[in-house]
Design a protein around this motif. Structure first.
Motif, PDB file in Angstrom:
ATOM      1  N   GLU A  47       0.825  -1.205   0.000  1.00 31.19           N
ATOM      2  CA  GLU A  47       0.000   0.000   0.000  1.00 31.19           C
ATOM      3  C   GLU A  47       0.860   1.256   0.000  1.00 31.19           C
ATOM      4  O   GLU A  47       0.558   2.233  -0.700  1.00 31.19           O
ATOM      5  N   GLY A  77     -10.439  -6.212   1.098  1.00 27.94           N
ATOM      6  CA  GLY A  77      -9.537  -5.385   1.883  1.00 27.94           C
ATOM      7  C   GLY A  77      -9.182  -5.979   3.228  1.00 27.94           C
ATOM      8  O   GLY A  77      -8.706  -5.267   4.111  1.00 27.94           O
ATOM      9  N   TYR A  80      -3.240  -7.219   3.467  1.00 26.66           N
ATOM     10  CA  TYR A  80      -2.440  -6.217   2.742  1.00 26.66           C
ATOM     11  C   TYR A  80      -2.461  -6.455   1.232  1.00 26.66           C
ATOM     12  O   TYR A  80      -2.366  -5.506   0.450  1.00 26.66           O
ATOM     13  N   ARG A  83      -5.808  -5.026   0.014  1.00 26.90           N
ATOM     14  CA  ARG A  83      -5.811  -3.552   0.153  1.00 26.90           C
ATOM     15  C   ARG A  83      -4.917  -2.893  -0.892  1.00 26.90           C
ATOM     16  O   ARG A  83      -5.245  -1.838  -1.437  1.00 26.90           O
ATOM     17  N   LYS A  87      -6.284  -0.330  -3.768  1.00 25.57           N
ATOM     18  CA  LYS A  87      -5.726   1.021  -3.887  1.00 25.57           C
ATOM     19  C   LYS A  87      -5.153   1.266  -5.279  1.00 25.57           C
ATOM     20  O   LYS A  87      -5.319   2.358  -5.845  1.00 25.57           O
TER      21      LYS A  87
END
Length: 365
Positions: A47, A77, A80, A83, A87
């Motif tokens: 991220e 999400g 990691y 997510r 993103k």
């Protein structure tokens, strides 16, 4: 330049078919037809790395490690990986990984380690077999050059530092076209005898389709007599690890200090020393315990790699020194390697080295 053009260039250096079966190299997130605005080169995709790409105006992350190794059934999400994917997609950032395919080629990850250590006479430690093919094709003598030019252009006939490699034998071919044929040479229903060459070339197996397409384009016959064989030969430019020699032998403790300094590591886990000089060195970026026997067979004095488990250190059997320098530490210079490759090809947009620390392992002193 479109993303697919840049990734195609990287895949000429490290072809995707050379990745290991468990790997997931290639374009993981993103539209290959989008224009590249900027590239961020990183060892990992996280991220924070995606956020860095946003801040630097980069819409493509080129990483060594794939963010996705296994299939994702849901993207909610909860971890990691999910997510990071969310993103990247929300911010229209593509993620491309070149992993074990870059490990497995000359001038790849392991050769970069050898360069940092200033090793000489560097070669692949464990070349791969069953990834070369041989094409045998028969062609009228006067058209041999035309055919070979087409095959060479498609990637055939390259062996190490040599190109346009082939073998040919002169002979006589016979054929009898039927009434439906449209022969370039001869007439329907008549037996023909033609002076021909039997031509042989070697090529990487993953190029089979384009080699055969080139053969048909470059050949004059309506029906091309040929056959393709998978070779057991080892490909000396594709495989795991690297082996090289130091210009001058070094005492073991001197070499370990040299290794720490060159690879920018704070600690080295190693087996017992032998109180003899080190000159022959085997290396493998990342987890390399599977190459221990190859390192021993090579005659290396020391094997530098990462991710060794406690019991695996016993496998050295006093034949070799194992030096575990850490996974991230062994591959950290891959970023510079990738940036150099990209900058040789690209001049019209920015290429950045990621400044985001991604090593999940911390040390307490």
């Amino acid at each position: 330049m479109k993303i697919k053009e840049l990734t195609a260039y990287l895949e000429k250096i490290a072809p995707l078919p050379y990745q290991e079966s468990y790997d997931n190299a290639g374009l993981i997130v993103g539209n290959p037809n989008h224009e590249v605005k900027g590239v961020l080169v990183s060892l990992d995709s996280t991220e924070d790395v995606v956020e860095e790409a946003i801040q630097k105006g980069c819409n493509l992350i080129v990483a060594h490690h794939p963010i996705v190794f296994k299939g994702l059934k849901k993207i909610t999400g909860k971890n990691y990986v999910e997510r990071t994917i969310i993103k990247a997609i929300k911010n229209d950032i593509a993620i491309y990984a070149t992993h074990t395919n870059l490990d497995n080629v000359v001038e790849g990850v392991n050769f970069k380690i050898a360069e940092i250590l200033e090793l000489q006479q560097v070669r692949i430690l464990a070349p791969k077999g069953d990834i070369l093919m041989k094409l045998v094709v028969f062609v009228p003598t006067e058209y041999t050059g035309q055919l070979l030019d087409a095959l060479y252009a498609a990637g055939a006939g390259e062996i190490g530092n040599y190109s346009q490699c082939s073998f040919r034998v002169e002979g006589k071919g016979t054929f009898k076209p039927n009434s439906k044929a449209n022969p370039v040479i001869g007439q329907a229903n008549y037996l023909e005898e033609v002076e021909e060459n039997r031509v042989e070339v070697i090529f990487p197996a993953y190029l089979k389709s384009q080699i055969l397409a080139a053969m048909r384009r470059g050949h004059v016959y309506e029906e091309v007599a040929h056959y393709v064989t998978l070779l057991n030969n080892q490909h000396q430019e594709v495989g795991s690890g690297a082996f090289g020699v130091l210009a001058n032998p070094m005492a073991e403790t001197d070499f370990l200090a040299y290794l720490k300094q060159k690879m920018n590591v704070s600690v080295i886990r190693h087996t017992s020393l032998f109180n003899k000089p080190i000159q022959k060195v085997a290396v493998c970026g990342g987890a390399g315990s599977f190459l221990l026997n190859d390192a021993i067979r090579s005659g290396a004095d020391i094997f530098i790699t990462a991710d060794y488990k406690y019991h695996e250190f016993f496998d050295a059997e006093n034949y070799i020194i194992i030096a575990d320098i850490g996974h991230y530490e062994s591959e950290q210079f891959t970023k510079e390697l990738l940036k150099d490759y990209i900058c040789k090809k690209i001049t019209n947009f920015a290429v950045h080295l990621s400044e985001t620390p991604t090593n999940p392992v911390k040390y307490y002193y």
